[in-house]
Design a protein around this motif. Structure first.
Motif, PDB file in Angstrom:
ATOM      1  N   ILE A 178       0.843  -1.203   0.000  1.00  0.00           N
ATOM      2  CA  ILE A 178       0.000   0.000   0.000  1.00  0.00           C
ATOM      3  C   ILE A 178       0.879   1.254   0.000  1.00  0.00           C
ATOM      4  CG2 ILE A 178      -1.726   1.325   1.295  1.00  0.00           C
ATOM      5  CD1 ILE A 178      -2.662  -1.377   2.500  1.00  0.00           C
ATOM      6  N   LYS A 179       0.703   2.078  -1.003  1.00  0.00           N
ATOM      7  CA  LYS A 179       1.421   3.358  -1.079  1.00  0.00           C
ATOM      8  C   LYS A 179       0.484   4.511  -1.423  1.00  0.00           C
ATOM      9  CE  LYS A 179       5.954   1.481  -2.355  1.00  0.00           C
ATOM     10  NZ  LYS A 179       7.043   1.504  -3.377  1.00  0.00           N
ATOM     11  N   THR A 180      -0.581   4.198  -2.143  1.00  0.00           N
ATOM     12  CA  THR A 180      -1.525   5.227  -2.568  1.00  0.00           C
ATOM     13  C   THR A 180      -2.940   4.786  -2.210  1.00  0.00           C
ATOM     14  OG1 THR A 180      -1.932   4.303  -4.768  1.00  0.00           O
ATOM     15  CG2 THR A 180      -0.016   5.761  -4.536  1.00  0.00           C
ATOM     16  N   TRP A 181      -3.882   5.696  -2.368  1.00  0.00           N
ATOM     17  CA  TRP A 181      -5.270   5.367  -2.060  1.00  0.00           C
ATOM     18  C   TRP A 181      -5.826   4.291  -2.985  1.00  0.00           C
ATOM     19  CZ3 TRP A 181      -8.372   6.832   1.962  1.00  0.00           C
ATOM     20  CH2 TRP A 181      -7.818   7.745   2.859  1.00  0.00           C
ATOM     21  N   SER A 182      -5.366   4.262  -4.227  1.00  0.00           N
ATOM     22  CA  SER A 182      -5.860   3.235  -5.158  1.00  0.00           C
ATOM     23  C   SER A 182      -5.401   1.839  -4.752  1.00  0.00           C
ATOM     24  CB  SER A 182      -5.401   3.547  -6.585  1.00  0.00           C
ATOM     25  OG  SER A 182      -3.987   3.561  -6.666  1.00  0.00           O
ATOM     26  N   ASP A 183      -4.309   1.752  -3.990  1.00  0.00           N
ATOM     27  CA  ASP A 183      -3.831   0.456  -3.516  1.00  0.00           C
ATOM     28  C   ASP A 183      -4.740  -0.148  -2.445  1.00  0.00           C
ATOM     29  OD1 ASP A 183      -1.573   0.623  -5.150  1.00  0.00           O
ATOM     30  OD2 ASP A 183      -0.404   1.671  -3.611  1.00  0.00           O
ATOM     31  N   LEU A 184      -5.685   0.654  -1.947  1.00  0.00           N
ATOM     32  CA  LEU A 184      -6.591   0.172  -0.903  1.00  0.00           C
ATOM     33  C   LEU A 184      -7.782  -0.601  -1.454  1.00  0.00           C
ATOM     34  CD1 LEU A 184      -6.570   3.352   1.359  1.00  0.00           C
ATOM     35  CD2 LEU A 184      -5.642   1.107   1.969  1.00  0.00           C
ATOM     36  N   CYS A 185      -7.976  -0.589  -2.761  1.00  0.00           N
ATOM     37  CA  CYS A 185      -9.092  -1.333  -3.355  1.00  0.00           C
ATOM     38  C   CYS A 185      -8.985  -2.813  -2.978  1.00  0.00           C
ATOM     39  CB  CYS A 185      -9.079  -1.182  -4.878  1.00  0.00           C
ATOM     40  SG  CYS A 185      -9.426   0.502  -5.436  1.00  0.00           S
ATOM     41  N   GLY A 186     -10.082  -3.373  -2.486  1.00  0.00           N
ATOM     42  CA  GLY A 186     -10.094  -4.764  -2.055  1.00  0.00           C
ATOM     43  C   GLY A 186      -9.572  -4.968  -0.649  1.00  0.00           C
ATOM     44  N   LYS A 187      -9.190  -3.885   0.015  1.00  0.00           N
ATOM     45  CA  LYS A 187      -8.666  -3.987   1.381  1.00  0.00           C
ATOM     46  C   LYS A 187      -9.582  -3.229   2.357  1.00  0.00           C
ATOM     47  CE  LYS A 187      -3.822  -4.634   0.093  1.00  0.00           C
ATOM     48  NZ  LYS A 187      -4.028  -4.811  -1.357  1.00  0.00           N
ATOM     49  N   LYS A 188      -9.245  -3.328   3.640  1.00  0.00           N
ATOM     50  CA  LYS A 188     -10.068  -2.690   4.668  1.00  0.00           C
ATOM     51  C   LYS A 188      -9.289  -1.559   5.339  1.00  0.00           C
ATOM     52  CE  LYS A 188     -12.853  -3.723   8.782  1.00  0.00           C
ATOM     53  NZ  LYS A 188     -13.323  -4.805   9.698  1.00  0.00           N
ATOM     54  N   ILE A 189      -9.953  -0.418   5.502  1.00  0.00           N
ATOM     55  CA  ILE A 189      -9.344   0.733   6.153  1.00  0.00           C
ATOM     56  C   ILE A 189     -10.203   1.182   7.328  1.00  0.00           C
ATOM     57  CG2 ILE A 189     -10.494   2.459   4.687  1.00  0.00           C
ATOM     58  CD1 ILE A 189      -7.871   4.082   4.772  1.00  0.00           C
ATOM     59  N   ALA A 201     -11.817   7.921   1.562  1.00  0.00           N
ATOM     60  CA  ALA A 201     -11.997   6.474   1.442  1.00  0.00           C
ATOM     61  C   ALA A 201     -13.264   6.152   0.656  1.00  0.00           C
ATOM     62  CB  ALA A 201     -12.039   5.836   2.827  1.00  0.00           C
ATOM     63  N   LYS A 202     -14.354   6.879   0.944  1.00  0.00           N
ATOM     64  CA  LYS A 202     -15.613   6.633   0.229  1.00  0.00           C
ATOM     65  C   LYS A 202     -15.487   7.012  -1.245  1.00  0.00           C
ATOM     66  CE  LYS A 202     -18.002   8.911   3.381  1.00  0.00           C
ATOM     67  NZ  LYS A 202     -19.135   9.542   4.138  1.00  0.00           N
ATOM     68  N   ALA A 203     -14.810   8.116  -1.510  1.00  0.00           N
ATOM     69  CA  ALA A 203     -14.647   8.552  -2.901  1.00  0.00           C
ATOM     70  C   ALA A 203     -13.765   7.582  -3.685  1.00  0.00           C
ATOM     71  CB  ALA A 203     -14.034   9.954  -2.931  1.00  0.00           C
ATOM     72  N   GLU A 204     -12.704   7.116  -3.065  1.00  0.00           N
ATOM     73  CA  GLU A 204     -11.799   6.182  -3.735  1.00  0.00           C
ATOM     74  C   GLU A 204     -12.473   4.850  -3.973  1.00  0.00           C
ATOM     75  OE1 GLU A 204      -8.632   5.299  -5.867  1.00  0.00           O
ATOM     76  OE2 GLU A 204      -8.706   7.199  -4.772  1.00  0.00           O
ATOM     77  N   SER A 205     -13.292   4.411  -3.039  1.00  0.00           N
ATOM     78  CA  SER A 205     -13.962   3.122  -3.167  1.00  0.00           C
ATOM     79  C   SER A 205     -14.863   3.084  -4.405  1.00  0.00           C
ATOM     80  CB  SER A 205     -14.778   2.830  -1.911  1.00  0.00           C
ATOM     81  OG  SER A 205     -15.332   1.534  -1.962  1.00  0.00           O
ATOM     82  N   LYS A 206     -15.459   4.237  -4.738  1.00  0.00           N
ATOM     83  CA  LYS A 206     -16.324   4.306  -5.917  1.00  0.00           C
ATOM     84  C   LYS A 206     -15.551   4.098  -7.213  1.00  0.00           C
ATOM     85  CE  LYS A 206     -19.681   7.444  -3.773  1.00  0.00           C
ATOM     86  NZ  LYS A 206     -20.272   8.818  -3.791  1.00  0.00           N
ATOM     87  N   LYS A 207     -14.238   4.319  -7.171  1.00  0.00           N
ATOM     88  CA  LYS A 207     -13.394   4.160  -8.365  1.00  0.00           C
ATOM     89  C   LYS A 207     -12.832   2.760  -8.502  1.00  0.00           C
ATOM     90  CE  LYS A 207     -11.628   8.876  -7.623  1.00  0.00           C
ATOM     91  NZ  LYS A 207     -10.381   9.664  -7.386  1.00  0.00           N
ATOM     92  N   CYS A 208     -13.075   1.923  -7.496  1.00  0.00           N
ATOM     93  CA  CYS A 208     -12.394   0.633  -7.421  1.00  0.00           C
ATOM     94  C   CYS A 208     -13.011  -0.463  -8.291  1.00  0.00           C
ATOM     95  CB  CYS A 208     -12.363   0.135  -5.973  1.00  0.00           C
ATOM     96  SG  CYS A 208     -11.210   1.037  -4.916  1.00  0.00           S
ATOM     97  N   GLY A 209     -14.144  -0.206  -8.884  1.00  0.00           N
ATOM     98  CA  GLY A 209     -14.793  -1.255  -9.658  1.00  0.00           C
ATOM     99  C   GLY A 209     -15.337  -2.344  -8.756  1.00  0.00           C
ATOM    100  N   GLY A 210     -14.988  -3.599  -9.033  1.00  0.00           N
ATOM    101  CA  GLY A 210     -15.539  -4.716  -8.268  1.00  0.00           C
ATOM    102  C   GLY A 210     -14.898  -4.907  -6.912  1.00  0.00           C
ATOM    103  N   LYS A 211     -13.730  -4.325  -6.706  1.00  0.00           N
ATOM    104  CA  LYS A 211     -13.029  -4.498  -5.433  1.00  0.00           C
ATOM    105  C   LYS A 211     -13.117  -3.221  -4.610  1.00  0.00           C
ATOM    106  CE  LYS A 211      -9.703  -7.951  -7.056  1.00  0.00           C
ATOM    107  NZ  LYS A 211      -8.253  -8.280  -7.191  1.00  0.00           N
TER     108      LYS A 211
END
Length: 319
Positions: A178-189, A201-211
């Motif tokens: 994990i280095k950036t917010w996009s690296d959090l897709c599929g993980k728990k914060i 976190a909510k905004a980034e999660s919307k960009k994550c697609g299925g994960k």
């Protein structure tokens, strides 16, 4: 004086009268001199009071008469504000507030509250201000819910006093790349509810697609740290000064580590209800005064947060 005077015509009486008049004149002169000294003392007292709290006159009369500014704050956000081992409220915010209070001649009295309810506390007049590492944003200024875009209140004015970005941290040695917010897709914060970290976190999660990002939010940051420390999440996020302090102090520096760079640098603001311009402007004057006399510089050095220093107070500088 209303006592009667009996006129006397003998030489002895005249002499007695002259002596009495002279005595009265001397006494009157001494009395006037005494009154003059008292006037000077009163003036000096007023002058001393003015010099000890030079900005007191800028406050609303109601606050000036009470001698207290009620501060809503989530007192669990070290090193900005937190309770020490004795239970005393300490940190960068309380120290800065105390310095401003000296300029204004009032006590800033911190009252503990849940972060996402602080602005509501301003509306209900439970607090005069909110000072709690609160990021100044347009949404908060305008009373807009950042997630829905809907108007939820009248908004607040901010007196900006610091600048900070948002950081991600993990358990030490368990960064999982994990280095950036996009690296959090599929993980728990884990985050504190209602903060910029929560919004990101909510905004980034919307960009994550299925994960999607699994987000667990808490009333305060210490609860989020505890959850991460126990292995209940992959990462945590909070404002850089807070994340850096947790990394430095938790477990003697053995619990957490920062990952990546801080993002979304923005000002911290002291929140004041809309329509309370007199109090807002008094806070601006007090903040500028402690910046000018170098007290501000001493406080930020004490808490190791020099990177976020500002050079002047700003009203509603958030974007």
């Amino acid at each position: 004086m209303t006592a009667g005077i009996t006129r006397r015509t003998t030489a002895k009486s005249a002499q007695t009268r002259i002596t009495a008049i002279s005595a009265l004149a001397v006494a009157g002169a001494l009395l006037l001199a005494g009154c003059g000294d008292q006037t000077n003392s009163a003036d000096e007292g007023d002058s001393n009071e003015s010099s000890s709290a030079p900005l007191a006159g800028k406050l609303p009369a109601s606050i000036r008469s009470e001698g207290v500014i009620k501060v809503g704050s989530d007192i669990a956000y070290a090193p900005v504000e937190f309770k020490d081992e004795s239970g005393k409220t300490v940190g960068f915010d309380p120290d800065l507030a105390a310095a401003m209070g000296e300029k204004l001649g009032v006590e800033f009295k911190f009252e503990n509250g849940t972060f996402d309810n602080l602005i509501g506390g301003l509306r209900s007049k439970r607090y005069d201000i909110a000072m709690s590492a609160m990021t100044d944003t347009k949404d908060r200024q305008e009373g807009v819910d950042s997630e829905t875009g809907k108007k939820v209140g009248t908004g607040v004015d901010f007196v900006d006093y610091f600048s900070a970005g948002v950081s991600i941290y993990t358990n030490k040695g368990k960064t999982q790349g994990i280095k950036t917010w996009s690296d959090l897709c599929g993980k728990k914060i884990v985050v504190q509810r209602g903060t910029v970290s929560h919004d990101l976190a909510k905004a980034e999660s919307k960009k994550c697609g299925g994960k999607k990002i699994a987000i667990e939010s808490f009333d305060n940051d210490q609860q989020a740290q505890t959850r991460l420390r126990s292995g209940g999440a992959d990462a945590g996020s909070s404002d850089f000064p807070v994340a850096a302090y947790a990394v430095k102090t938790s477990g003697g520096g053995k619990d957490f580590e920062l990952v990546g760079e801080q993002v979304e640098a923005a000002p911290y603001g002291i929140a004041v209800a809309k329509g309370n311009e007199e109090l807002r402007d008094a806070l601006v004057a007090a903040l500028d005064a402690v910046i000018k006399d170098k007290t501000y510089e001493k406080i930020i050095k004490k808490w190791g947060v020099q990177a976020g220093a500002v050079t002047a107070a700003t009203v509603n500088g958030g974007k």
